[in-house]
Design a protein around this motif. Structure first.
Motif, PDB file in Angstrom:
ATOM      1  N   TYR A 337       9.437  -5.015 -15.167  1.00 41.32           N
ATOM      2  CA  TYR A 337      10.537  -5.977 -15.318  1.00 41.32           C
ATOM      3  C   TYR A 337      10.701  -6.300 -16.794  1.00 41.32           C
ATOM      4  O   TYR A 337       9.726  -6.582 -17.496  1.00 41.32           O
ATOM      5  CB  TYR A 337      10.252  -7.245 -14.517  1.00 41.32           C
ATOM      6  N   GLU A 338      11.945  -6.288 -17.251  1.00 43.57           N
ATOM      7  CA  GLU A 338      12.222  -6.413 -18.672  1.00 43.57           C
ATOM      8  C   GLU A 338      12.185  -7.845 -19.192  1.00 43.57           C
ATOM      9  O   GLU A 338      11.824  -8.070 -20.352  1.00 43.57           O
ATOM     10  CB  GLU A 338      13.608  -5.824 -18.946  1.00 43.57           C
ATOM     11  N   GLY A 339      12.578  -8.838 -18.376  1.00 38.60           N
ATOM     12  CA  GLY A 339      12.952 -10.120 -18.944  1.00 38.60           C
ATOM     13  C   GLY A 339      11.986 -11.264 -18.704  1.00 38.60           C
ATOM     14  O   GLY A 339      10.800 -11.090 -18.424  1.00 38.60           O
ATOM     15  N   ALA A 340      12.531 -12.469 -18.782  1.00 46.17           N
ATOM     16  CA  ALA A 340      11.775 -13.709 -18.632  1.00 46.17           C
ATOM     17  C   ALA A 340      11.685 -14.101 -17.160  1.00 46.17           C
ATOM     18  O   ALA A 340      12.566 -13.770 -16.362  1.00 46.17           O
ATOM     19  CB  ALA A 340      12.447 -14.819 -19.432  1.00 46.17           C
ATOM     20  N   PRO A 341      10.636 -14.844 -16.790  1.00 45.79           N
ATOM     21  CA  PRO A 341      10.442 -15.209 -15.375  1.00 45.79           C
ATOM     22  C   PRO A 341      11.374 -16.294 -14.872  1.00 45.79           C
ATOM     23  O   PRO A 341      11.393 -16.571 -13.674  1.00 45.79           O
ATOM     24  CB  PRO A 341       8.987 -15.683 -15.328  1.00 45.79           C
ATOM     25  N   THR A 342      12.158 -16.893 -15.757  1.00 50.85           N
ATOM     26  CA  THR A 342      13.023 -18.006 -15.339  1.00 50.85           C
ATOM     27  C   THR A 342      14.511 -17.688 -15.470  1.00 50.85           C
ATOM     28  O   THR A 342      15.338 -18.597 -15.491  1.00 50.85           O
ATOM     29  CB  THR A 342      12.694 -19.266 -16.161  1.00 50.85           C
ATOM     30  N   ILE A 343      14.847 -16.406 -15.577  1.00 47.99           N
ATOM     31  CA  ILE A 343      16.253 -16.003 -15.702  1.00 47.99           C
ATOM     32  C   ILE A 343      16.681 -15.267 -14.438  1.00 47.99           C
ATOM     33  O   ILE A 343      16.065 -14.285 -14.071  1.00 47.99           O
ATOM     34  CB  ILE A 343      16.462 -15.093 -16.928  1.00 47.99           C
ATOM     35  N   PRO A 344      17.698 -15.698 -13.708  1.00 43.64           N
ATOM     36  CA  PRO A 344      18.567 -16.850 -13.991  1.00 43.64           C
ATOM     37  C   PRO A 344      17.965 -18.189 -13.563  1.00 43.64           C
ATOM     38  O   PRO A 344      18.523 -19.232 -13.872  1.00 43.64           O
ATOM     39  CB  PRO A 344      19.818 -16.528 -13.175  1.00 43.64           C
ATOM     40  N   ASP A 345      16.852 -18.145 -12.827  1.00 43.72           N
ATOM     41  CA  ASP A 345      16.188 -19.384 -12.412  1.00 43.72           C
ATOM     42  C   ASP A 345      14.714 -19.072 -12.200  1.00 43.72           C
ATOM     43  O   ASP A 345      14.293 -17.908 -12.241  1.00 43.72           O
ATOM     44  CB  ASP A 345      16.834 -19.961 -11.137  1.00 43.72           C
ATOM     45  N   PRO A 346      13.875 -20.092 -11.966  1.00 44.56           N
ATOM     46  CA  PRO A 346      12.434 -19.859 -11.838  1.00 44.56           C
ATOM     47  C   PRO A 346      12.003 -19.124 -10.567  1.00 44.56           C
ATOM     48  O   PRO A 346      10.808 -18.974 -10.332  1.00 44.56           O
ATOM     49  CB  PRO A 346      11.854 -21.287 -11.859  1.00 44.56           C
ATOM     50  N   GLY A 347      12.953 -18.631  -9.794  1.00 44.66           N
ATOM     51  CA  GLY A 347      12.614 -17.823  -8.630  1.00 44.66           C
ATOM     52  C   GLY A 347      12.626 -16.331  -8.908  1.00 44.66           C
ATOM     53  O   GLY A 347      12.391 -15.539  -7.993  1.00 44.66           O
ATOM     54  N   ARG A 348      12.875 -15.923 -10.168  1.00 41.01           N
ATOM     55  CA  ARG A 348      13.068 -14.495 -10.448  1.00 41.01           C
ATOM     56  C   ARG A 348      11.857 -13.646 -10.069  1.00 41.01           C
ATOM     57  O   ARG A 348      12.007 -12.570  -9.475  1.00 41.01           O
ATOM     58  CB  ARG A 348      13.401 -14.290 -11.925  1.00 41.01           C
ATOM     59  N   PHE A 349      10.630 -14.073 -10.402  1.00 41.33           N
ATOM     60  CA  PHE A 349       9.450 -13.286 -10.042  1.00 41.33           C
ATOM     61  C   PHE A 349       9.371 -13.079  -8.533  1.00 41.33           C
ATOM     62  O   PHE A 349       9.074 -11.992  -8.048  1.00 41.33           O
ATOM     63  CB  PHE A 349       8.181 -13.978 -10.530  1.00 41.33           C
ATOM     64  N   TRP A 350       9.620 -14.146  -7.789  1.00 42.03           N
ATOM     65  CA  TRP A 350       9.449 -14.081  -6.336  1.00 42.03           C
ATOM     66  C   TRP A 350      10.586 -13.279  -5.703  1.00 42.03           C
ATOM     67  O   TRP A 350      10.380 -12.589  -4.696  1.00 42.03           O
ATOM     68  CB  TRP A 350       9.351 -15.493  -5.770  1.00 42.03           C
TER      69      TRP A 350
END
Length: 658
Positions: A337-350
């Motif tokens: 995964y390229e980006g931040a864990p909170t983009i677009p919201d803090p559910g991105r990892f899950w």
């Protein structure tokens, strides 16, 4: 732990919760209780034979080795040194017959684009880029700097270097131009591989522009190969700059892997000190590869149908061992995964875990704490039922974060493998075996088979009393260990072997063992505080602060104090808005009392500063050196361009504005 003090680190906080392995976890696992015990006995009774057997079983050799360990020039140890192999062939070629159409990489970009590369496709791309490097004059032993976003081409470039014997040095894409320059110059790199830009935190990081600032100061560089990733405008220098798609366009997918000596350098990875020349950790081929394979199998219990995701960037050692090499050597399917864990919201990892059916998930305590701060609703909105192993890496995980990880993400059914290791060790050294090892929140548990770890006092003698702190050392060489510091073998000896006259590898971490023999890492010895004659580990104080229901994150450092020697200064992020005025004073009193009750009055912070965030690198690591400067009232001179949130320095440095 400083040289002027011979006192042991004191441990004043204990964690008594014990979690046995989940029932039926071992069904389908290659590791059993019986095999685990046999491995421990074999390593203890026939150390060299143990490693030789594993090396023959796990690595495809071109020329089989006959010598296992050469200690004649210790601590420049040599493993399997008369054998030859190719690391890239062990990661790719050997899987084609049975796994050619199996996904090797599932990539998701921060904007939402998804790509899947099978093992057959990945091998073809590696072959193309290896031939492209050769066309630029790269040969075995040359150094190639890779400064890329977290995209498949970063792994392709690493594997291509390994295929032809070039030595890669990956520089984290969040580092500044000055940090990049220092690493290029030290390695004397001939090629830079970069991208126009990468997506991070909802914006584009202009990597090519950062390279452009320093390439003219790096006379060894002949060419800059640029991947078109973000489409951002860039400057272009004809004759030096080359598009990735152009250099691979006419290249063959066939590139025979070069037979390389076991001790041939695979890569350099520079540690980021605040001052002085960067320290290029040098890892070699066979021993390092062996370490990544066996730890993938033992610690992650990797299976054929797993989808594995390590969230680390390839710019760090975790991204080398557990993204670029270990998973591929085991024939696993992995997520990038390229980006931040909170983009677009803090559910991105899950969301990613649900979408790609992730079963083994490995991330950092800082990420866990940051996502925990946003509450349980985000992870509970996604189906995480396929998860079966959770991992933690980067620093000791505090018990409060461990419990949230266990209860909310793992739903109380996934073992947590809390791993202790370092850039220098190459792979996991102390970690649970899922399905075998009972776990304790905050403990990395027990050394892996073949790893002779201990806690010793200032004289190098074993600390036998439970919960008494000391130096964490490794007493015998192991195959994946660093071999030297690039261009500076004397610095290697002085840094890692001099304290105990070459008897042990000194990790630089303080640790204790409890009555069950479990290891508890107490933080870097440089972070140990001496308060009124007591030596206290900062990690324990941080863990207690974060256990307070209103605290999201905390970092503890020391500052000089005329009365106590050192005073404890805590930087705290609360779940609620940052307190000010009377509320601030009340919260400080409450937290000081909380620490005093759970550790003792000696551990009460003398000062507590509140902030909206802690200063972190883009990889999620808290910049504790920077916090020490702030606590002492010093001018911050360290490069802060690598911070995710550089504006936080002003807020931390002026407590009266809180």
């Amino acid at each position: 732990m400083t040289d002027e003090s011979h006192d042991a680190i004191e441990s004043l906080f204990t964690e008594s919760r014990l979690f046995p392995p989940p029932k039926d976890f071992g069904r389908g696992s290659a590791m059993s209780e019986t095999l685990y015990r046999e491995l421990l006995v074999e390593a203890r009774t026939d150390y060299e034979g143990f490693w030789a057997r594993l090396a023959r079983a796990e690595i495809d050799w071109i020329t089989p080795f006959t010598r296992t360990l050469d200690e004649s020039d210790a601590p420049q140890y040599r493993w399997f040194d008369d054998g030859t192999l190719n690391v890239s062939a062990n990661c790719l070629d050997r899987h084609i017959a049975q796994r050619g159409d199996k996904p090797a990489i599932i990539f998701e970009g921060e904007p939402g684009d998804v790509r899947v590369l099978t093992y057959r496709q990945l091998l073809a791309e590696v072959g193309r880029f290896a031939n492209a490097l050769r066309a630029q004059g790269v040969k075995s032993g040359d150094r190639v700097v890779i400064y890329m976003p977290m995209v498949p081409e970063a792994v392709i470039a690493m594997q291509a270097c390994a295929r032809i014997g070039a030595i890669h040095s990956v520089v984290f894409g969040g580092f500044s131009s000055e940090s990049l320059r220092d690493r290029i110059v030290d390695a004397q790199a001939s090629i830079i591989v970069t991208a126009d830009g990468g997506h991070r935190g909802g914006r584009i990081v202009g990597l090519k522009a950062i390279c452009d600032k320093v390439v003219d100061e790096c006379p060894s560089v002949r060419a800059v190969i640029v991947l078109k990733r973000a489409g951002n405008p860039i400057d272009w220098r004809p004759g030096r700059d080359l598009w990735w798609h152009d250099v691979v366009a006419g290249a063959s997918t066939e590139c025979a892997p070069v037979a390389l000596a076991s001790e041939h350098p695979l890569y350099l990875l520079y540690t980021s000190g605040s001052t002085g020349r960067p320290k290029g950790i040098q890892h070699t081929s066979a021993g390092y590869l062996l370490g990544t394979i066996i730890t993938m199998r033992w610690v992650f219990d990797i299976r054929e149908d797993d989808v594995y995701w390590c969230t680390a960037d390839v710019g760090w050692v975790t991204g080398h061992s557990y993204v670029a090499y270990g998973p591929l050597a085991c024939g696993a399917t992995m997520v990038m995964y390229e980006g931040a864990p909170t983009i677009p919201d803090p559910g991105r990892f899950w969301q990613i875990c649900e979408r790609h059916r992730v079963s083994v998930f490995y991330t950092a305590p800082t990420a866990i704490r940051a996502l925990k701060k946003h509450g349980d609703d985000y992870p509970r909105a996604y189906d995480l039922s396929r998860l079966r192993v959770l991992g933690s890496v980067g620093e000791p995980i505090n018990p409060e974060a461990w419990m949230w990880y266990h209860q909310v993400i793992g739903q109380e059914r996934c073992p947590i493998v809390d791993t202790w290791w370092q850039t220098e060790t190459g792979v996991h050294m102390i970690a649970p075996i899922p399905g075998i090892t009972a776990t304790k929140p905050g403990s990395c548990t027990l050394p892996l088979p073949g790893i002779d770890a201990d806690v010793v006092d200032s004289e190098g003698l074993p600390v036998t009393a439970p919960d008494k702190g000391g130096f964490l050392v490794i007493k015998r060489p192991w195959p994946s260990m660093l071999r030297t510091i690039w261009g500076d073998p004397e610095r290697y000896r002085e840094t890692y072997w001099s304290r105990f006259q070459g008897r042990y590898y000194v990790s630089g971490d303080g640790a204790r063992r409890d009555a069950d023999g479990y290891f508890w890492v107490m933080g870097r010895v440089d972070d140990v505080l001496k308060v009124s004659g007591h030596r206290l580990g900062t990690m324990e104080i941080e863990s207690v602060l974060v256990a307070h229901p209103l605290v999201a994150e905390a970092a503890v450092v020391g500052r000089p104090d005329e009365l106590t020697g050192e005073a404890i200064c805590a930087f705290v992020v609360t779940r609620d808005p940052r307190p000010t005025g009377a509320a601030r004073a009340a919260r400080i009193a409450e937290l000081r009392a909380w620490v005093g009750e759970r550790i003792g009055p000696i551990a009460k912070p003398a000062e507590i500063r509140f902030a909206d965030n802690l200063p972190k690198t883009r990889s999620g690591k808290i910049m504790r050196r920077l916090l020490r400067a702030v606590a002492r009232g010093e001018t911050v001179t360290e490069d802060v361009s690598t911070l995710e949130n550089p504006d936080i320095i002003r807020q931390l440095g002026d407590p009266e504005t809180e």
